[in-house]
Design a protein around this motif. Structure first.
Motif, PDB file in Angstrom:
ATOM      1  N   ARG A   1       1.441   6.968  -6.490  1.00 21.73           N
ATOM      2  CA  ARG A   1       0.650   7.868  -6.899  1.00 21.73           C
ATOM      3  C   ARG A   1       0.711   9.447  -6.526  1.00 21.73           C
ATOM      4  O   ARG A   1       0.302  10.067  -7.162  1.00 21.73           O
ATOM      5  CB  ARG A   1      -0.839   7.399  -6.137  1.00 21.73           C
ATOM      6  CG  ARG A   1      -1.837   7.932  -6.441  1.00 21.73           C
ATOM      7  CD  ARG A   1      -3.318   7.853  -5.495  1.00 21.73           C
ATOM      8  NE  ARG A   1      -2.958   8.121  -4.059  1.00 21.73           N
ATOM      9  CZ  ARG A   1      -3.236   9.275  -3.644  1.00 21.73           C
ATOM     10  NH1 ARG A   1      -3.472  10.413  -4.272  1.00 21.73           N
ATOM     11  NH2 ARG A   1      -2.929   9.615  -2.156  1.00 21.73           N
ATOM     12  N   ARG A   2       1.623   9.454  -5.434  1.00 19.05           N
ATOM     13  CA  ARG A   2       1.946  10.973  -4.954  1.00 19.05           C
ATOM     14  C   ARG A   2       3.175  11.550  -6.010  1.00 19.05           C
ATOM     15  O   ARG A   2       3.216  12.880  -5.859  1.00 19.05           O
ATOM     16  CB  ARG A   2       2.221  11.145  -3.748  1.00 19.05           C
ATOM     17  CG  ARG A   2       0.859  10.937  -2.828  1.00 19.05           C
ATOM     18  CD  ARG A   2       1.376  11.367  -1.582  1.00 19.05           C
ATOM     19  NE  ARG A   2       2.470  10.796  -0.795  1.00 19.05           N
ATOM     20  CZ  ARG A   2       2.668   9.696  -0.053  1.00 19.05           C
ATOM     21  NH1 ARG A   2       1.196   9.200   0.295  1.00 19.05           N
ATOM     22  NH2 ARG A   2       3.855   9.174   0.417  1.00 19.05           N
TER      23      ARG A   2
ATOM     24  N   ASP B   1       8.919   3.547 -13.071  1.00 16.83           N
ATOM     25  CA  ASP B   1       9.741   4.698 -13.257  1.00 16.83           C
ATOM     26  C   ASP B   1      10.376   4.937 -12.003  1.00 16.83           C
ATOM     27  O   ASP B   1      11.297   5.549 -11.798  1.00 16.83           O
ATOM     28  CB  ASP B   1       8.905   5.933 -14.061  1.00 16.83           C
ATOM     29  CG  ASP B   1       8.758   5.774 -15.446  1.00 16.83           C
ATOM     30  OD1 ASP B   1       9.391   4.670 -15.921  1.00 16.83           O
ATOM     31  OD2 ASP B   1       7.910   6.435 -15.821  1.00 16.83           O
ATOM     32  N   VAL B   2       9.470   4.786 -11.031  1.00 14.61           N
ATOM     33  CA  VAL B   2      10.026   5.168  -9.508  1.00 14.61           C
ATOM     34  C   VAL B   2      10.459   4.171  -8.827  1.00 14.61           C
ATOM     35  O   VAL B   2      11.107   4.409  -7.773  1.00 14.61           O
ATOM     36  CB  VAL B   2       8.374   5.765  -8.668  1.00 14.61           C
ATOM     37  CG1 VAL B   2       8.041   7.093  -9.491  1.00 14.61           C
ATOM     38  CG2 VAL B   2       7.682   4.863  -8.506  1.00 14.61           C
ATOM     39  N   LEU B   3      10.323   2.848  -9.234  1.00 12.48           N
ATOM     40  CA  LEU B   3      10.669   1.677  -8.334  1.00 12.48           C
ATOM     41  C   LEU B   3      12.230   1.699  -7.882  1.00 12.48           C
ATOM     42  O   LEU B   3      12.515   1.684  -6.775  1.00 12.48           O
ATOM     43  CB  LEU B   3      10.403   0.287  -9.116  1.00 12.48           C
ATOM     44  CG  LEU B   3      10.276  -0.838  -8.413  1.00 12.48           C
ATOM     45  CD1 LEU B   3       9.191  -0.632  -7.333  1.00 12.48           C
ATOM     46  CD2 LEU B   3       9.978  -2.114  -9.442  1.00 12.48           C
TER      47      LEU B   3
ATOM     48  N   PRO C   1      -3.381  11.964 -13.186  1.00 10.77           N
ATOM     49  CA  PRO C   1      -3.987  11.908 -11.934  1.00 10.77           C
ATOM     50  C   PRO C   1      -3.542  10.477 -11.156  1.00 10.77           C
ATOM     51  O   PRO C   1      -3.660  10.146 -10.140  1.00 10.77           O
ATOM     52  CB  PRO C   1      -5.532  11.895 -12.215  1.00 10.77           C
ATOM     53  CG  PRO C   1      -5.645  11.572 -13.607  1.00 10.77           C
ATOM     54  CD  PRO C   1      -4.382  12.078 -14.205  1.00 10.77           C
ATOM     55  N   ALA C   2      -3.469   9.462 -12.215  1.00  5.38           N
ATOM     56  CA  ALA C   2      -2.762   8.044 -11.665  1.00  5.38           C
ATOM     57  C   ALA C   2      -1.408   8.043 -11.160  1.00  5.38           C
ATOM     58  O   ALA C   2      -1.036   7.254 -10.366  1.00  5.38           O
ATOM     59  CB  ALA C   2      -2.900   7.252 -12.714  1.00  5.38           C
TER      60      ALA C   2
ATOM     61  N   LEU D   1       0.754  -1.158   0.105  1.00  5.81           N
ATOM     62  CA  LEU D   1      -0.015   0.113   0.069  1.00  5.81           C
ATOM     63  C   LEU D   1       0.775   1.161   0.098  1.00  5.81           C
ATOM     64  O   LEU D   1       0.554   2.271  -0.715  1.00  5.81           O
ATOM     65  CB  LEU D   1      -0.995   0.043   1.295  1.00  5.81           C
ATOM     66  CG  LEU D   1      -2.021  -1.191   1.205  1.00  5.81           C
ATOM     67  CD1 LEU D   1      -2.770  -0.852   2.627  1.00  5.81           C
ATOM     68  CD2 LEU D   1      -2.786  -1.406   0.292  1.00  5.81           C
ATOM     69  N   ALA D   2       1.802   1.117   0.848  1.00  6.95           N
ATOM     70  CA  ALA D   2       2.961   2.418   0.984  1.00  6.95           C
ATOM     71  C   ALA D   2       3.644   2.772  -0.596  1.00  6.95           C
ATOM     72  O   ALA D   2       3.587   3.615  -0.817  1.00  6.95           O
ATOM     73  CB  ALA D   2       4.038   2.248   2.042  1.00  6.95           C
ATOM     74  N   ARG D   3       4.101   1.620  -1.103  1.00 10.12           N
ATOM     75  CA  ARG D   3       4.780   1.890  -2.320  1.00 10.12           C
ATOM     76  C   ARG D   3       3.595   2.292  -3.320  1.00 10.12           C
ATOM     77  O   ARG D   3       3.995   3.309  -4.051  1.00 10.12           O
ATOM     78  CB  ARG D   3       5.162   0.244  -2.787  1.00 10.12           C
ATOM     79  CG  ARG D   3       5.696   0.296  -4.251  1.00 10.12           C
ATOM     80  CD  ARG D   3       5.895  -0.877  -4.679  1.00 10.12           C
ATOM     81  NE  ARG D   3       4.516  -1.402  -5.328  1.00 10.12           N
ATOM     82  CZ  ARG D   3       4.216  -2.653  -5.919  1.00 10.12           C
ATOM     83  NH1 ARG D   3       5.265  -3.544  -6.063  1.00 10.12           N
ATOM     84  NH2 ARG D   3       3.218  -3.137  -6.299  1.00 10.12           N
TER      85      ARG D   3
END
Ligand code: PLP
Length: 510
Positions: free
Chosen positions: A177-178, A193-195, A186-187, A170-172
């Motif tokens: 999302r942020r 890309d961020v992993l 919006p997604a 959930l945190a990931r």
């Protein structure tokens, strides 16, 4: 119908064994037989373990012909005595002091009997009905005890490791999302890309399941930053602040801080209010791993958990400090909307239109599908004995640990690491006043193994600063200070005979 041989009439008829309206009496006699035997077994257990070795037991289990059924529960239980019950490890014994395994409360065992016979599966309303509502009440009850607020929710899981994994998932996905994107999608950003930039911060004493979770979630164990602890084995908030600042400088995303409320080795509780403050400042998800410390929620020491109400998610293991049988655990979240990251719809099971009609399908919140009704054990525990009684049991073992710490502290044969907050004690036998470190390691390893092989008591072991220590995890209110003193004497005896057998150079080296 014979009570002792419920399948005797027609053992070759497969349908004899199915539980249904025609066979309920067979179920009753077979299960009564097993319960009668187990109660006699529990009543007569003189030691936590027989001390049998792997090699001693393996041939017995291997010798069972699985393709030749016995057709008789009594005969199978006789055989089980040989392959399992005689040599099992009994957690209810007062000299079982090893891992975070509790003796279990009888009301929960009533629940266990009911839940496996009815066999509800809590993935969907249409497989459980009231079971779903009971689980939801208990989630709300727990979230309320934590103080997570109106939007809280959660789900029962198989254990703390699974709860931690789901929390990290959930945190990931929330971090993702942020994360801003060039096109303001919006997604949020694409996971791939961020992993590589995601980081999880937890103390050096955090549970290893966090590293496992990081691996399973595609970040790799290297994504977990170990924050140093203070002398009491609590996360240093100042070091956490430094690490968070470093992440920001280096363009890394601190997706979660995992604070531990009851570390597995030391029972230490990280400074939750300071950590919550830092999480607010850096926009990091705060997960509190209270797998061990959750019993404080119902104890007279509730204030030790102050700050937990600021968490985004919390792991609780009822099968540790709520005296529940394995398995019984849950993850709670502050914002129920975050559970959507594990929501997938299957036409055959939980189609989207059901969610629209507000039919409660718990699978929408879980990483499991078919799922045991473990919540029933906690429900009957609360309904029969009550939360306060559970808390009293936990308080009692915490009191005992405090007394045992004094005992160890005043005993020159031993060196004890930290004064306990909860119910663990990490210590070691000292072979002399200024012992050779190698020898100290060997003597403690030996004492633990010899004690295990004797079956007189079971203690755990761990490492502190690279050195071997012994560990008591007290979860049994029936364990007296006398039991603890006896076990310390046994450890000293095994250590003494080991030292007596050492060649002279090893002894004179110090
Ligand atoms: C025991 C423990 C876990 C793992 O829980 P399981 O129920 O064994 O999967 C996680 N965190 C802490 C702090 C624990 O003590």
């Amino acid at each position: 119908m014979s009570l002792l041989a419920p399948f005797a009439e027609d053992p070759a008829d497969s349908r004899t064994y199915l539980l249904n309206n025609a066979t309920a009496h067979r179920y009753r006699s077979a299960v009564t037989e097993s319960v009668t035997r187990i109660s006699a077994k529990i009543a007569g257990t003189a030691r936590p373990f027989t001390g049998i070795s792997v090699d001693g037991l393996t041939p017995t289990v291997a010798g069972v012909d699985l393709d030749t059924p016995l057709h008789d529960p009594a005969a199978a239980l006789d055989e089980l005595e040989e392959v399992y019950l005689r040599d099992a490890v009994y957690f209810h014994h007062p000299r079982y002091l090893a891992h975070l395994n509790c003796p279990v409360v009888i009301p929960a065992l009533v629940g266990e009997a009911v839940l496996s016979a009815v066999n509800s599966s809590l993935d969907t309303w249409d497989q459980s009905a009231g079971g779903t509502l009971i689980e939801r009440r208990l989630i709300d009850w727990t979230a309320d005890r934590i103080g997570l607020g109106e939007q809280a929710d959660g789900i029962f899981t198989s254990g703390g490791s699974q709860s931690n994994l789901q929390a990290m998932l959930l945190a990931r996905d929330e971090a993702c999302r942020r994360e801003p994107t060039g096109d303001d999608s919006p997604a949020g950003a694409r996971l791939t890309d961020v992993l590589p930039r995601l980081r999880i911060l937890t103390s050096e004493c955090g549970h290893f399941s966090i590293r496992k979770a990081a691996t399973l979630l595609g970040m790799g164990a290297e994504a977990v930053i170990a924050v140093p602890v203070d002398a009491d084995k609590r996360m240093r908030a100042a070091d956490l602040a430094d690490e968070l600042a470093r992440c920001r400088r280096e363009g890394l995303i601190p997706m979660a801080v995992v604070a531990t409320a009851g570390t597995t080795d030391f029972g230490s509780i990280d400074p939750l209010p300071e950590i919550a403050e830092l999480c607010d400042r850096y926009g990091a998800w705060l997960h509190v791993d209270a797998a061990y410390g959750c019993g404080l929620l119902v104890s007279r020491r509730r204030e030790l958990l102050n700050g937990i109400e600021r968490a985004d998610s919390v792991t609780v293991d009822y099968h540790k400090s709520f005296f529940q049988p394995v398995s019984s655990s849950a993850i709670l979240v502050r914002d129920r909307a975050t559970l959507r990251h594990v929501t997938y719809h299957a036409d055959y099971l939980n189609p989207r239109r059901m969610a629209e009609r507000r039919i409660p399908n718990q699978v929408d919140k879980s990483i499991q599908t078919t799922r045991r009704f473990d919540a029933l054990k906690l429900w009957l525990t609360l309904r029969i004995m009550g939360a306060r009684s559970v808390g009293e049991l936990f308080d009692e073992v915490i009191d005992r640990a405090a007394d045992a710490w004094k005992l160890l502290h005043d005993d020159p044969r031993f060196d004890v690491v930290v004064e306990p907050r909860l119910s663990t004690l990490v210590f070691r036998y000292l072979p002399g006043t200024d012992p050779d470190p190698e020898l100290a390691d060997r003597v403690n390893l030996h004492a633990r193994e010899a004690l295990f092989a004797s079956g007189d008591a079971i203690v755990a072991g761990t490492k502190v600063d690279g050195r071997h220590y012994l560990k008591f995890t007290l979860l049994n209110p029936e364990t007296t200070l006398d039991d603890i003193a006896t076990v310390l004497d046994l450890i000293a005896e095994h250590a003494g005979s080991f030292l007596a057998e050492q060649p002279r150079p090893a002894l004179s080296a110090r």
